[in-house]
Design an enzyme around this catalytic site. Structure first.
Site, short mmCIF file in Angstrom:
data_model
loop_
_atom_site.label_atom_id
_atom_site.label_comp_id
_atom_site.label_asym_id
_atom_site.label_seq_id
_atom_site.Cartn_x
_atom_site.Cartn_y
_atom_site.Cartn_z
N SER A 1 0.85 -1.19 0.00
CA SER A 1 0.00 0.00 0.00
C SER A 1 0.89 1.25 0.00
CB SER A 1 -0.97 -0.06 1.18
OG SER A 1 -2.01 0.89 1.06
N GLU B 1 -8.89 -5.03 -4.27
CA GLU B 1 -8.24 -3.90 -3.58
C GLU B 1 -9.27 -2.86 -3.15
OE1 GLU B 1 -5.12 -3.87 -2.91
OE2 GLU B 1 -3.92 -4.77 -4.51
N HIS C 1 -7.88 -5.63 0.02
CA HIS C 1 -6.62 -4.88 0.19
C HIS C 1 -5.98 -5.24 1.53
CE1 HIS C 1 -3.86 -1.53 -0.50
NE2 HIS C 1 -4.09 -1.10 0.73
#
Length: 538
Positions: A187, A321, A443
């Protein structure tokens, strides 16, 4: 049973860690809370990190360090004196120096740390690598910029450079190989990896790179609004001024907790957005005499022109995600009314800023048609809304960065999609019991297959699919760190070869219960967003 390690000599002095065992019972030496820079307090707030001070005697590196200041869910925690790192290994005098894996934590540039509540070292260390985790300045403290010599910005990234320099100077004392360092992150951590690929400051400091679910081309990864946001923070804290030096002096001395909280709050009031609330992020720096900039040109220009560190590169995504952006909607579906009524606010700020009002409306119509066939967004088609968020916020930037690197790199690019949905999916778990409205990983779900999750560490059947997938992921990542190739040879665990991603053949390695190769993942969706990026000249 724990005991103390042998004493280790580093550039600042002598230190001693603690001996323990990994979850599997293997040896684990922990050196925690080692300062890699001076405390960034007082006159060093918003300034580049300075070399750490030496100490006398033996420094006890046996406890996790404080996290950097952050504000999450109404709770403030952390302290400014937070620039510490942790080293984990099996032994400090190995026959051969171990590959080093340098983990950059995520958290949207505003939360997180390198500590073991999320990033336990057990499985990576068991696989024969040395792991370094660390903290870096977050939010306003790490990314405030006045675009002048007082405050050039990108301090959080410069902290990471300081930690990498410390590794180069000292990691051999722990049995690590300074000539085989792999940076990896997820991320916001992956975005940092991507920025390090193009920064002149990081030349020679790493030798391989893994960017998980992020790149420097993600629209929220950078801003051209740092200066205006800095003045907005000052105004919210009670200072109305147009003078940069007055603002800088004020912010250097303002109460820490107030500063962090108000910096997080400004975006909802100053800017018209309902998207990601990430305020202070990396920026292109003004070149100041006597100071080396971390980033003097826009990252896309550098990537497109091949001006990046040519090292083996691995990158990828997880299937869903975009579900991270739907947390509030999963809990309160009635919020979809606001999304439908003001759909233009779904689009990234950088894209809207580059377009006229009529172009924005035209783009909204294109997006609605492409993802929703012009139907309103409801819980019945929320999977399509997740796809939109996946592509718009993460996948399109990750894919474009991979294409640029593959186009001119002298080393291979490896692209994966993590598609396994299992019990170690910490991203999905963090959303709560109502989150599982889509099958497949969300995610952050890949993190549970790399690290021992200190907050959630179930005892699993060794024959469970979760353990088998985790073993595959650990082998792929550590093979890459050791050799630059995630599948250097075929094994019963890794029975197929991971073929590189190239401009001529966009190959993807799918990580699930079974491993397999595929091509042109999300092909139509990625082409759709590439066209939008060209329209907005991003």
């Amino acid at each position: 049973m724990e005991s103390e390690t042998d004493v280790v000599q580093v550039s600042q002095g002598l230190l001693q860690g603690r001996k323990t065992t990994t979850k599997s019972g293997g040896p684990l030496l922990c050196f925690q809370g080692i300062p890699y820079a001076k405390p960034p307090v007082g006159p060093l707030r918003f300034k580049p990190p300075q070399p750490p001070e030496p100490w006398n005697g033996i420094y006890k590196a046996q406890e996790e360090p404080p996290v950097c200041p952050q504000h999450e869910n109404g709770v403030f925690r952390g302290q400014e004196d937070c620039l510490y790192l942790n080293v984990y290994t099996q032994e400090i005098n190995p026959q051969n120096l171990k590959p080093v894996m340098f983990w950059i934590h995520g958290g949207g540039f505003v939360i997180g740390s390198g500590n073991t509540d999320m990033y336990g070292p057990d499985y990576l260390v068991d696989a024969g690598v040395l792991l370094v985790t660390f903290n870096y300045r977050l939010g306003v403290l790490g990314f405030l910029s006045l675009d002048n010599e007082d405050c050039t910005g990108n301090m959080g990234l410069k902290d990471q450079v300081a930690a990498l320099l410390w590794v180069q100077q000292n990691i051999e004392s722990f049995g690590g190989d300074p000539n085989n360092v792999t940076i990896f992150g997820e991320s916001a951590g992956a975005i940092c990896v991507s920025f390090h690929m193009v920064s002149p400051m990081t030349k020679g400091l790493f030798h391989k790179a893994i960017a998980q679910s992020g790149s420097a081309l993600n629209h929220y990864a950078y801003t051209f609004l740092s200066k205006s946001r800095s003045f907005a923070v000052g105004q919210r804290l009670g200072l109305k001024t147009k003078d940069e030096k007055e603002l800088f002096s004020f912010l250097q001395n303002v109460d820490l907790e107030k500063l962090v909280k108000e910096a997080e709050n400004i975006i909802a009031r100053v800017e018209n957005t309902s998207g990601l609330r990430i305020v202070f992020v990396p920026t292109v720096e003004k070149v100041v005499p006597g100071q080396q900039p971390y980033l003097a040109q826009h990252q896309e220009i550098l990537l497109k022109n091949g001006q990046f560190h040519h090292v083996p590169y691995m990158t990828g995504t997880v299937t869903h995600e975009g579900m991270i952006n739907l947390r509030a909607i999963v809990r309160k579906p009635q919020l979809l009314k606001g999304v439908n009524d003001h759909f233009e606010n779904v689009l990234p700020r950088q894209i809207r800023d580059a377009l006229t009002d009529s172009q924005i409306q035209e783009l909204c119509n294109k997006v609605k048609k492409f993802y929703f066939q012009n139907s309103p967004i409801t819980m019945d088609n929320v999977a399509s809304y997740s796809d939109l968020n996946t592509d718009m916020h993460i996948a399109a930037g990750v894919c474009l960065a991979a294409k640029y690197v593959a186009r001119s790199s002298s080393f291979p690019v490896y692209f994966y999609n993590f598609s396994y949905d299992g019990l170690l999916g910490c991203g999905k778990m963090s959303m709560g019991p109502k989150a599982a409205i889509l099958s497949g990983p969300y995610h952050g779900d890949d993190l549970g297959y790399l690290f021992r999750l200190g907050l959630y560490d179930p005892d699993l059947d060794p024959d469970s699919n979760e353990v088998k997938v985790r073993s595959k992921v650990i082998a792929l990542w550590t093979n890459f760190a050791k050799t630059g190739n995630p599948t250097p040879h075929r094994t019963p665990e890794l029975p197929i070869e991971w073929l590189p991603f190239t401009p001529q053949n966009e190959r993807y390695f799918f990580i699930d219960e079974q491993l397999y190769m595929g091509t042109y993942l999300r092909n139509e969706r990625m082409a759709f967003w590439e066209n939008i990026y060209q329209l907005a000249k991003l």
